[in-house]
Design a protein around this motif. Structure first.
Motif, PDB file in Angstrom:
ATOM      1  N   ASN A   1     100.460  36.137  10.876  1.00  0.00           N
ATOM      2  CA  ASN A   1     100.974  35.143   9.944  1.00  0.00           C
ATOM      3  C   ASN A   1     101.670  35.879   8.803  1.00  0.00           C
ATOM      4  OD1 ASN A   1     100.302  33.633   7.146  1.00  0.00           O
ATOM      5  ND2 ASN A   1     100.706  32.132   8.749  1.00  0.00           N
ATOM      6  N   PHE A   2     102.886  35.494   8.501  1.00  0.00           N
ATOM      7  CA  PHE A   2     103.693  36.245   7.534  1.00  0.00           C
ATOM      8  C   PHE A   2     103.053  36.280   6.151  1.00  0.00           C
ATOM      9  CE2 PHE A   2     107.069  36.435   4.295  1.00  0.00           C
ATOM     10  CZ  PHE A   2     107.661  37.646   4.624  1.00  0.00           C
TER      11      PHE A   2
ATOM     12  N   SER B   1     116.275  40.629  12.537  1.00  0.00           N
ATOM     13  CA  SER B   1     116.891  39.471  13.185  1.00  0.00           C
ATOM     14  C   SER B   1     118.127  39.068  12.397  1.00  0.00           C
ATOM     15  CB  SER B   1     115.909  38.304  13.249  1.00  0.00           C
ATOM     16  OG  SER B   1     115.692  37.763  11.954  1.00  0.00           O
ATOM     17  N   GLU B   2     118.836  38.087  12.884  1.00  0.00           N
ATOM     18  CA  GLU B   2     120.025  37.625  12.167  1.00  0.00           C
ATOM     19  C   GLU B   2     119.665  36.941  10.860  1.00  0.00           C
ATOM     20  OE1 GLU B   2     122.380  35.187  14.669  1.00  0.00           O
ATOM     21  OE2 GLU B   2     122.831  36.773  16.114  1.00  0.00           O
TER      22      GLU B   2
ATOM     23  N   THR C   1     111.175  36.777  12.459  1.00  0.00           N
ATOM     24  CA  THR C   1     110.092  35.856  12.148  1.00  0.00           C
ATOM     25  C   THR C   1     110.321  34.514  12.831  1.00  0.00           C
ATOM     26  OG1 THR C   1     111.265  35.137  10.144  1.00  0.00           O
ATOM     27  CG2 THR C   1     109.601  36.868   9.890  1.00  0.00           C
ATOM     28  N   GLN C   2     109.258  33.733  12.851  1.00  0.00           N
ATOM     29  CA  GLN C   2     109.339  32.339  13.280  1.00  0.00           C
ATOM     30  C   GLN C   2     109.501  31.505  12.019  1.00  0.00           C
ATOM     31  OE1 GLN C   2     105.604  30.460  14.084  1.00  0.00           O
ATOM     32  NE2 GLN C   2     106.430  29.201  15.736  1.00  0.00           N
ATOM     33  N   ASN C   3     110.519  30.672  11.975  1.00  0.00           N
ATOM     34  CA  ASN C   3     110.816  29.888  10.792  1.00  0.00           C
ATOM     35  C   ASN C   3     110.815  28.394  11.122  1.00  0.00           C
ATOM     36  OD1 ASN C   3     111.447  32.448   9.569  1.00  0.00           O
ATOM     37  ND2 ASN C   3     113.467  32.309  10.520  1.00  0.00           N
TER      38      ASN C   3
ATOM     39  N   ASN D   1     105.420  32.984  11.014  1.00  0.00           N
ATOM     40  CA  ASN D   1     104.795  34.134  11.668  1.00  0.00           C
ATOM     41  C   ASN D   1     105.782  35.270  11.875  1.00  0.00           C
ATOM     42  OD1 ASN D   1     102.111  32.967  12.223  1.00  0.00           O
ATOM     43  ND2 ASN D   1     103.227  31.594  13.608  1.00  0.00           N
ATOM     44  N   ILE D   2     105.254  36.477  11.963  1.00  0.00           N
ATOM     45  CA  ILE D   2     106.046  37.637  12.389  1.00  0.00           C
ATOM     46  C   ILE D   2     106.091  37.612  13.907  1.00  0.00           C
ATOM     47  CG2 ILE D   2     106.200  40.156  12.388  1.00  0.00           C
ATOM     48  CD1 ILE D   2     104.549  40.121   9.795  1.00  0.00           C
ATOM     49  N   ARG D   3     107.275  37.754  14.477  1.00  0.00           N
ATOM     50  CA  ARG D   3     107.444  37.662  15.914  1.00  0.00           C
ATOM     51  C   ARG D   3     107.857  39.014  16.508  1.00  0.00           C
ATOM     52  NH1 ARG D   3     107.743  32.641  18.527  1.00  0.00           N
ATOM     53  NH2 ARG D   3     105.918  31.507  17.756  1.00  0.00           N
ATOM     54  N   PRO D   4     107.538  39.246  17.784  1.00  0.00           N
ATOM     55  CA  PRO D   4     107.746  40.583  18.364  1.00  0.00           C
ATOM     56  C   PRO D   4     109.157  40.840  18.889  1.00  0.00           C
ATOM     57  CG  PRO D   4     106.650  39.186  19.956  1.00  0.00           C
ATOM     58  CD  PRO D   4     106.774  38.368  18.691  1.00  0.00           C
TER      59      PRO D   4
END
Length: 231
Positions: free
Chosen positions: A107-108, A155-156, A162-164, A171-174
């Motif tokens: 979780n960010f 990411s862009e 992250t998941q936004n 969340n931080i995504r892989p």
């Protein structure tokens, strides 16, 4: 074989090596539940991650591999592989091997807050299972041992993938470490990962702490538990 933490210095790499020696890659098994004398197999992907984590703890106990959990099993990390709380931290993740990795690394907000006081968490190891579910049960297709900067990338939208949702970072995504996809690449080291969080905070309107204050707090925390070291 029994692993004594004082004698052998148990850590994630030893665990990873032993899992491989025991044939974890390609291993198959069943996930089932029994209640009122009725047993049924579980074929729901959402349940696999937690059950693999439970299995790993049982396996380590069976082979005598030193490990313990914290007082709250829902909090980071999943396992401590040493006798201190500031080293040998292990997180367990899993994903459907037929797809790209899409689990939540962390979780960010919770991660960003926690490392200002417990920056040693940045050095935690991530044991990742790639699995498939078939009519015959569960099969472990591949296993990885990674650091957080090896499974994350830019990411862009932000310097950290992250998941936004509705402009809020969740969340931080892989990074797609399974296929080593082109485009955005994983961070080369701990410092690049931390800098990516700083840059993300700097451009994120919902941040709760100024980006520069955050990275200074993380640096202070890290050197406090790693004397002579820096991010």
């Amino acid at each position: 074989m029994c692993y004594n933490i004082l004698m052998y210095g148990t850590h994630a790499q030893q665990l990873f090596d032993e899992l491989q020696k025991h044939g974890i890659i390609g291993a198959t098994g069943r996930i089932s539940v029994e209640l009122l004398n009725v047993e049924c197999d579980v074929n729901e992907k959402s349940a696999v991650g937690d059950l693999l984590q439970e299995w790993l703890g049982a396996w380590m106990t069976e082979v005598g591999f030193y490990h313990r959990t914290g007082p709250n099993t829902q909090e980071f990390p999943d396992f401590y592989l040493g006798e201190t709380d500031t080293a040998d931290l292990l997180e367990v993740k899993s994903f459907n091997f037929n797809a790209t990795p899409a689990f939540d690394v962390a979780n960010f907000d919770a991660y960003v807050r926690s490392v200002t006081e417990k920056a040693y968490r940045i050095d935690a190891d991530y044991l990742i299972f790639g699995y498939t579910l078939t009519e015959h049960g569960l099969k472990v297709e591949q296993v990885w041992l990674k650091k957080i900067w090896e499974i994350t990338c830019p990411s862009e939208a932000y310097a950290l993938k992250t998941q936004n949702k509705q402009s809020k970072i969740i969340n931080i995504r892989p990074y797609d470490f399974k296929n080593m996809s082109r485009g955005f690449q994983p961070f080369a080291n701990r410092r690049e990962f931390v800098e990516a969080i700083r840059l993300t905070l700097a451009s994120y309107p919902m941040r709760t702490m100024p980006a520069q204050d955050w990275i200074e707090a993380v640096q202070t925390s890290y050197t406090g538990t790693r004397p002579g070291s820096s991010l």
